[in-house]
Design a protein around this motif. Structure first.
Motif, mmCIF file in Angstrom:
data_model
loop_
_atom_site.group_PDB
_atom_site.id
_atom_site.type_symbol
_atom_site.label_atom_id
_atom_site.label_comp_id
_atom_site.label_asym_id
_atom_site.label_seq_id
_atom_site.Cartn_x
_atom_site.Cartn_y
_atom_site.Cartn_z
ATOM 1 N N THR A 16 0.864 -1.177 0.000
ATOM 2 C CA THR A 16 0.000 0.000 0.000
ATOM 3 C C THR A 16 0.901 1.228 0.000
ATOM 4 O OG1 THR A 16 -1.673 -1.149 1.301
ATOM 5 C CG2 THR A 16 -1.757 1.255 1.315
ATOM 6 N N PRO A 17 0.687 2.174 -0.902
ATOM 7 C CA PRO A 17 1.497 3.400 -0.881
ATOM 8 C C PRO A 17 1.226 4.192 0.403
ATOM 9 C CG PRO A 17 0.213 3.239 -2.917
ATOM 10 C CD PRO A 17 -0.280 2.165 -2.003
ATOM 11 N N THR A 18 2.269 4.797 0.945
ATOM 12 C CA THR A 18 2.117 5.651 2.124
ATOM 13 C C THR A 18 2.102 7.111 1.682
ATOM 14 O OG1 THR A 18 4.505 5.736 2.507
ATOM 15 C CG2 THR A 18 3.275 3.973 3.617
ATOM 16 N N GLN A 19 1.628 7.989 2.543
ATOM 17 C CA GLN A 19 1.530 9.415 2.204
ATOM 18 C C GLN A 19 2.888 10.040 1.918
ATOM 19 O OE1 GLN A 19 -0.617 11.091 5.521
ATOM 20 N NE2 GLN A 19 -2.576 10.826 4.474
ATOM 21 N N ASP A 20 3.954 9.459 2.468
ATOM 22 C CA ASP A 20 5.285 10.036 2.277
ATOM 23 C C ASP A 20 6.031 9.430 1.096
ATOM 24 O OD1 ASP A 20 5.760 7.556 3.416
ATOM 25 O OD2 ASP A 20 6.538 8.366 5.286
ATOM 26 N N GLY A 21 5.343 8.677 0.233
ATOM 27 C CA GLY A 21 5.945 8.158 -0.985
ATOM 28 C C GLY A 21 6.629 6.815 -0.839
ATOM 29 N N ASN A 22 6.483 6.183 0.307
ATOM 30 C CA ASN A 22 7.054 4.847 0.519
ATOM 31 C C ASN A 22 5.939 3.819 0.357
ATOM 32 O OD1 ASN A 22 9.743 5.888 1.288
ATOM 33 N ND2 ASN A 22 8.612 6.756 3.015
ATOM 34 N N ARG A 23 6.090 2.630 0.904
ATOM 35 C CA ARG A 23 5.040 1.617 0.804
ATOM 36 C C ARG A 23 5.085 0.723 2.044
ATOM 37 N NH1 ARG A 23 9.186 1.322 -2.240
ATOM 38 N NH2 ARG A 23 10.483 -0.524 -2.411
ATOM 39 N N ARG A 24 3.947 0.129 2.365
ATOM 40 C CA ARG A 24 3.878 -0.772 3.514
ATOM 41 C C ARG A 24 2.927 -1.912 3.214
ATOM 42 N NH1 ARG A 24 0.611 3.470 6.372
ATOM 43 N NH2 ARG A 24 -1.524 2.805 6.035
ATOM 44 N N ARG A 25 3.117 -3.001 3.964
ATOM 45 C CA ARG A 25 2.159 -4.097 3.926
ATOM 46 C C ARG A 25 2.057 -4.690 5.328
ATOM 47 N NH1 ARG A 25 5.019 -8.262 -0.305
ATOM 48 N NH2 ARG A 25 7.096 -8.256 0.571
ATOM 49 N N VAL A 26 0.827 -4.819 5.778
ATOM 50 C CA VAL A 26 0.568 -5.421 7.079
ATOM 51 C C VAL A 26 0.741 -6.927 6.922
ATOM 52 C CG1 VAL A 26 -1.161 -5.809 8.871
ATOM 53 C CG2 VAL A 26 -0.986 -3.553 7.762
ATOM 54 N N LEU A 27 1.588 -7.507 7.744
ATOM 55 C CA LEU A 27 1.871 -8.940 7.636
ATOM 56 C C LEU A 27 0.952 -9.757 8.536
ATOM 57 C CD1 LEU A 27 5.766 -8.696 7.539
ATOM 58 C CD2 LEU A 27 4.173 -8.891 5.610
ATOM 59 N N VAL A 28 0.976 -9.499 9.842
ATOM 60 C CA VAL A 28 0.129 -10.207 10.800
ATOM 61 C C VAL A 28 -0.300 -9.225 11.882
ATOM 62 C CG1 VAL A 28 1.073 -12.528 10.436
ATOM 63 C CG2 VAL A 28 2.178 -11.010 12.075
ATOM 64 N N HIS A 29 -1.422 -9.562 12.558
ATOM 65 C CA HIS A 29 -1.852 -8.686 13.643
ATOM 66 C C HIS A 29 -2.896 -9.348 14.519
ATOM 67 C CE1 HIS A 29 -5.784 -7.707 11.834
ATOM 68 N NE2 HIS A 29 -5.136 -7.844 10.697
ATOM 69 N N VAL A 36 4.482 -5.089 10.475
ATOM 70 C CA VAL A 36 4.299 -4.390 9.207
ATOM 71 C C VAL A 36 5.646 -4.256 8.514
ATOM 72 C CG1 VAL A 36 3.469 -2.251 8.126
ATOM 73 C CG2 VAL A 36 2.421 -3.056 10.255
ATOM 74 N N GLU A 37 5.678 -4.520 7.214
ATOM 75 C CA GLU A 37 6.891 -4.338 6.419
ATOM 76 C C GLU A 37 6.778 -3.019 5.655
ATOM 77 O OE1 GLU A 37 9.518 -6.829 3.144
ATOM 78 O OE2 GLU A 37 7.427 -7.380 3.481
ATOM 79 N N PHE A 38 7.841 -2.221 5.704
ATOM 80 C CA PHE A 38 7.897 -0.947 4.978
ATOM 81 C C PHE A 38 8.999 -1.024 3.935
ATOM 82 C CE2 PHE A 38 5.801 0.253 8.855
ATOM 83 C CZ PHE A 38 4.926 1.254 8.484
ATOM 84 N N GLY A 39 8.723 -0.547 2.728
ATOM 85 C CA GLY A 39 9.711 -0.500 1.664
ATOM 86 C C GLY A 39 10.062 0.934 1.330
ATOM 87 N N PHE A 40 11.351 1.198 1.123
ATOM 88 C CA PHE A 40 11.846 2.538 0.825
ATOM 89 C C PHE A 40 12.756 2.490 -0.391
ATOM 90 C CE2 PHE A 40 10.943 2.530 5.309
ATOM 91 C CZ PHE A 40 10.523 3.819 5.612
ATOM 92 N N ASP A 41 12.615 3.460 -1.266
ATOM 93 C CA ASP A 41 13.596 3.669 -2.324
ATOM 94 C C ASP A 41 14.746 4.467 -1.724
ATOM 95 O OD1 ASP A 41 11.997 2.416 -4.270
ATOM 96 O OD2 ASP A 41 10.936 4.293 -4.688
ATOM 97 N N LYS A 42 15.892 4.473 -2.375
ATOM 98 C CA LYS A 42 17.028 5.272 -1.904
ATOM 99 C C LYS A 42 16.575 6.720 -1.747
ATOM 100 C CE LYS A 42 21.758 6.594 -2.878
ATOM 101 N NZ LYS A 42 22.937 6.411 -3.748
ATOM 102 N N GLY A 43 16.889 7.315 -0.614
ATOM 103 C CA GLY A 43 16.505 8.700 -0.337
ATOM 104 C C GLY A 43 15.122 8.851 0.267
ATOM 105 N N GLY A 44 14.357 7.747 0.349
ATOM 106 C CA GLY A 44 13.014 7.802 0.928
ATOM 107 C C GLY A 44 13.066 8.202 2.395
ATOM 108 N N VAL A 45 12.077 8.969 2.811
ATOM 109 C CA VAL A 45 12.035 9.485 4.181
ATOM 110 C C VAL A 45 10.750 9.045 4.864
ATOM 111 C CG1 VAL A 45 11.889 11.596 5.569
ATOM 112 C CG2 VAL A 45 13.466 11.480 3.626
ATOM 113 N N GLY A 46 10.887 8.562 6.078
ATOM 114 C CA GLY A 46 9.771 8.380 6.994
ATOM 115 C C GLY A 46 9.861 9.576 7.935
#
Length: 112
Positions: A16-29, A36-46
């Motif tokens: 799922t795209p995040t508001q800050d231009g990264n992405r996440r996926r909920v794994l278990v809960h 939750v796993e978060f993916g970042f491109d080089k230079g991506g900011v949380g």
């Protein structure tokens, strides 16, 4: 109470795209814990933020500049950090990478 998801299989969860231009996926809960796993491109900011959930994070891939409560460290794959409740924190990806975050209690805002 949310419906618990206690197993996750490789490639099953959609990004799922995040508001800050990264992405996440909920794994278990459950109501008490979420991963939750978060993916970042080089230079991506949380961006710096805080929340009442306690967060434990594992650097699964890449290198990140991590700031927690004003302290900044560079962490690489295999490293981890904890964010106590309500502390200001954020990350910057020094190279493309992934973080695996656990939250307690779960982040209801991620399940919408």
């Amino acid at each position: 109470m949310t419906e618990a998801k206690i197993f996750s299989y490789a490639g099953e969860a959609a990004w799922t795209p995040t508001q800050d231009g990264n992405r996440r996926r909920v794994l278990v809960h459950t109501d008490e814990l979420m991963m939750v796993e978060f993916g970042f491109d080089k230079g991506g900011v949380g961006a710096l933020h805080s929340h009442p959930h306690v967060q434990a994070s594992y650097v699964a891939e890449g290198r990140f500049e991590v700031t927690v409560d004003g302290r900044t460290e560079v962490l690489e794959a295999g490293s981890s950090f904890i964010v106590p409740s309500n502390l200001l924190h954020g990350v910057r990806a020094l190279e493309a990478g992934r973080l695996v975050d656990s939250f307690t209690p779960h982040r209801a805002d991620f399940l919408g």
